[in-house]
Design a protein around this motif. Structure first.
Motif, PDB file in Angstrom:
ATOM      1  N   HIS A  74       0.844  -1.212   0.000  1.00 20.12           N
ATOM      2  CA  HIS A  74       0.000   0.000   0.000  1.00 20.12           C
ATOM      3  C   HIS A  74       0.878   1.260   0.000  1.00 20.12           C
ATOM      4  O   HIS A  74       1.900   1.309   0.706  1.00 20.12           O
ATOM      5  CB  HIS A  74      -0.910  -0.004   1.233  1.00 20.12           C
ATOM      6  N   PRO A  75       0.468   2.297  -0.763  1.00 14.57           N
ATOM      7  CA  PRO A  75       1.263   3.538  -0.798  1.00 14.57           C
ATOM      8  C   PRO A  75       1.493   4.185   0.580  1.00 14.57           C
ATOM      9  O   PRO A  75       2.481   4.893   0.769  1.00 14.57           O
ATOM     10  CB  PRO A  75       0.438   4.483  -1.693  1.00 14.57           C
ATOM     11  N   LEU A  76       0.600   3.917   1.535  1.00 12.52           N
ATOM     12  CA  LEU A  76       0.772   4.530   2.872  1.00 12.52           C
ATOM     13  C   LEU A  76       2.071   4.091   3.560  1.00 12.52           C
ATOM     14  O   LEU A  76       2.542   4.760   4.472  1.00 12.52           O
ATOM     15  CB  LEU A  76      -0.396   4.164   3.790  1.00 12.52           C
ATOM     16  N   LEU A  77       2.640   2.988   3.097  1.00 17.31           N
ATOM     17  CA  LEU A  77       3.897   2.523   3.697  1.00 17.31           C
ATOM     18  C   LEU A  77       4.990   3.568   3.525  1.00 17.31           C
ATOM     19  O   LEU A  77       5.952   3.609   4.292  1.00 17.31           O
ATOM     20  CB  LEU A  77       4.369   1.213   3.046  1.00 17.31           C
ATOM     21  N   LYS A  78       4.835   4.390   2.482  1.00 14.13           N
ATOM     22  CA  LYS A  78       5.894   5.372   2.169  1.00 14.13           C
ATOM     23  C   LYS A  78       5.606   6.759   2.745  1.00 14.13           C
ATOM     24  O   LYS A  78       6.384   7.692   2.539  1.00 14.13           O
ATOM     25  CB  LYS A  78       6.053   5.483   0.653  1.00 14.13           C
ATOM     26  N   GLU A  79       4.506   6.920   3.456  1.00 11.69           N
ATOM     27  CA  GLU A  79       4.171   8.244   4.020  1.00 11.69           C
ATOM     28  C   GLU A  79       5.271   8.664   5.005  1.00 11.69           C
ATOM     29  O   GLU A  79       5.560   7.949   5.954  1.00 11.69           O
ATOM     30  CB  GLU A  79       2.808   8.167   4.740  1.00 11.69           C
ATOM     31  N   ASN A  80       5.889   9.796   4.736  1.00 10.53           N
ATOM     32  CA  ASN A  80       6.979  10.190   5.645  1.00 10.53           C
ATOM     33  C   ASN A  80       6.865  11.613   6.176  1.00 10.53           C
ATOM     34  O   ASN A  80       7.830  12.153   6.699  1.00 10.53           O
ATOM     35  CB  ASN A  80       8.356   9.941   5.005  1.00 10.53           C
ATOM     36  N   GLU A  81       5.666  12.218   6.014  1.00 11.85           N
ATOM     37  CA  GLU A  81       5.474  13.553   6.588  1.00 11.85           C
ATOM     38  C   GLU A  81       4.415  13.562   7.678  1.00 11.85           C
ATOM     39  O   GLU A  81       4.618  14.115   8.748  1.00 11.85           O
ATOM     40  CB  GLU A  81       5.091  14.540   5.491  1.00 11.85           C
ATOM     41  N   LYS A  82       3.262  12.939   7.353  1.00 12.23           N
ATOM     42  CA  LYS A  82       2.168  12.964   8.336  1.00 12.23           C
ATOM     43  C   LYS A  82       2.498  12.090   9.549  1.00 12.23           C
ATOM     44  O   LYS A  82       3.237  11.109   9.423  1.00 12.23           O
ATOM     45  CB  LYS A  82       0.894  12.445   7.676  1.00 12.23           C
ATOM     46  N   TRP A  83       1.895  12.455  10.673  1.00 13.21           N
ATOM     47  CA  TRP A  83       2.018  11.623  11.878  1.00 13.21           C
ATOM     48  C   TRP A  83       0.925  10.544  11.872  1.00 13.21           C
ATOM     49  O   TRP A  83       1.166   9.403  12.229  1.00 13.21           O
ATOM     50  CB  TRP A  83       1.862  12.483  13.139  1.00 13.21           C
ATOM     51  N   VAL A  84      -0.265  11.017  11.508  1.00 13.10           N
ATOM     52  CA  VAL A  84      -1.430  10.113  11.493  1.00 13.10           C
ATOM     53  C   VAL A  84      -2.070  10.256  10.116  1.00 13.10           C
ATOM     54  O   VAL A  84      -2.263  11.367   9.632  1.00 13.10           O
ATOM     55  CB  VAL A  84      -2.469  10.516  12.560  1.00 13.10           C
ATOM     56  N   THR A  85      -2.379   9.138   9.493  1.00 14.24           N
ATOM     57  CA  THR A  85      -3.010   9.222   8.184  1.00 14.24           C
ATOM     58  C   THR A  85      -4.226   8.292   8.138  1.00 14.24           C
ATOM     59  O   THR A  85      -4.593   7.695   9.158  1.00 14.24           O
ATOM     60  CB  THR A  85      -1.985   8.920   7.063  1.00 14.24           C
ATOM     61  N   PHE A  86      -4.870   8.223   6.977  1.00 13.36           N
ATOM     62  CA  PHE A  86      -6.087   7.409   6.886  1.00 13.36           C
ATOM     63  C   PHE A  86      -6.029   6.529   5.652  1.00 13.36           C
ATOM     64  O   PHE A  86      -5.288   6.791   4.710  1.00 13.36           O
ATOM     65  CB  PHE A  86      -7.338   8.291   6.842  1.00 13.36           C
ATOM     66  N   ILE A  87      -6.815   5.483   5.689  1.00 10.43           N
ATOM     67  CA  ILE A  87      -6.919   4.543   4.574  1.00 10.43           C
ATOM     68  C   ILE A  87      -8.411   4.296   4.369  1.00 10.43           C
ATOM     69  O   ILE A  87      -9.167   4.195   5.346  1.00 10.43           O
ATOM     70  CB  ILE A  87      -6.127   3.242   4.884  1.00 10.43           C
ATOM     71  N   LYS A  88      -8.823   4.255   3.098  1.00 11.03           N
ATOM     72  CA  LYS A  88     -10.244   3.986   2.822  1.00 11.03           C
ATOM     73  C   LYS A  88     -10.421   2.687   2.056  1.00 11.03           C
ATOM     74  O   LYS A  88     -11.527   2.322   1.693  1.00 11.03           O
ATOM     75  CB  LYS A  88     -10.843   5.148   2.025  1.00 11.03           C
ATOM     76  N   ASP A  89      -9.279   2.018   1.766  1.00 18.36           N
ATOM     77  CA  ASP A  89      -9.353   0.775   0.987  1.00 18.36           C
ATOM     78  C   ASP A  89      -8.567  -0.329   1.692  1.00 18.36           C
ATOM     79  O   ASP A  89      -7.800  -1.055   1.068  1.00 18.36           O
ATOM     80  CB  ASP A  89      -8.809   1.015  -0.430  1.00 18.36           C
TER      81      ASP A  89
END
Ligand SMILES: O=C1O[C@H](COP(=O)(O)O)[C@@H](O)[C@H](O)[C@H]1O
Length: 257
Positions: free
Chosen positions: A171-186
């Motif tokens: 999932h692309p969220l694995l690469k999130e490196n700015e936000k502290w908390v993020t969301f997933i809808k799928d």
């Protein structure tokens, strides 16, 4: 119990004959860290995951820990949460409340559940705002090294596919490196809408316990802990904290090592 410590940044792997033995050791580990941070910081910031982890905390509800731990120093967070009402069967808050939090004398104001009246985006932003406030008043530390929140202890579970929090394979969220908390809808695992801490937050932790039981997770444990590099890393392989990582495995989970 067999234990192995590797040179690779303070990683320890502990294997227990049974899940019962694992739960006994996890309680001592958590209680010792509670003592340490309550003395050193006057607060103990603990991050829970959902799933099977909560049952593995059951020994903290028994003597000597239930009477010994300074529960008033505990501040409890969630590494991920499903975007459902707090009384919904899928809620990680409900799971933790029913199985653990309702049985300890924690201050209700020190339990930081997500705002279940908001959308996934709104709840993630709201949780991040809450963390910023708690850093300002020194309830949660900030990592000088990363600039992300530094929790005292994260108690992480792992799915059979190697996911941690709501960070799923590929999932692309694995690469999130700015936000502290993020969301997933799928989310591939229901329910689809969730919020989750990102890897920079997870990896800024002082201590992480990765708690994995059952033969159904042996394949992911093998991939995560075997020697050598594999190109497609599982999410659990991205767990590499500033501080110490300890794997708590039962025999089933360790059966392919
Ligand atoms: O969906 C989730 O799954 C993982 C793993 O759960 P488990 O029941 O296989 O231990 C959990 O750690 C995460 O918090 C949860 O939202």
């Amino acid at each position: 119990m067999a234990a192995a410590t590797t040179a690779e940044n303070k990683k320890k792997v502990e294997v227990f004959d049974t899940e019962e033995d694992l739960a006994v050791s996890l309680a001592k580990y958590t209680a010792d860290l509670s003592d340490k941070f309550s003395k050193e910081r006057g607060a103990f910031s603990v991050v829970l995951s959902g799933g099977s982890l909560i049952k593995s905390l059951r020994k903290l509800l028994e003597p000597p820990y239930i009477d010994r731990i300074e529960w008033s120093k505990w501040h409890v967070f969630w590494v991920d949460e499903r975007v459902v009402p707090k009384d919904h069967e899928d809620s990680n808050y409900k799971l933790a409340y029913d199985g653990f939090l309702s049985k300890i004398p924690i201050l209700p104001g020190n339990v930081y559940a997500i705002n279940d009246a908001l959308s996934a985006e709104g709840a993630a932003d709201d949780y991040e705002t809450c963390l910023k406030h708690l850093i300002n008043i020194n309830v949660v530390d900030l990592s000088a090294a990363s600039g992300f929140p530094k929790f005292d202890l994260m108690l992480l579970g792992m799915g059979p596919d190697g996911h941690v929090a709501s960070l799923f394979p590929g999932h692309p969220l694995l690469k999130e490196n700015e936000k502290w908390v993020t969301f997933i809808k799928d989310s591939p695992k229901p329910p689809p809408e969730r919020i989750t801490f990102t890897f920079p937050v997870i990896n800024s932790s002082a201590y992480i316990a990765l708690v994995v039981a059952g033969a159904g997770k042996a394949g992911a444990v093998q991939t995560a802990l075997k020697e050598g590099q594999n190109s497609d890393k599982l999410p659990v392989q991205e767990v590499s904290p500033e501080g110490e990582l300890t794997w708590f495995l039962d025999k089933g989970a360790a059966s392919k090592l």
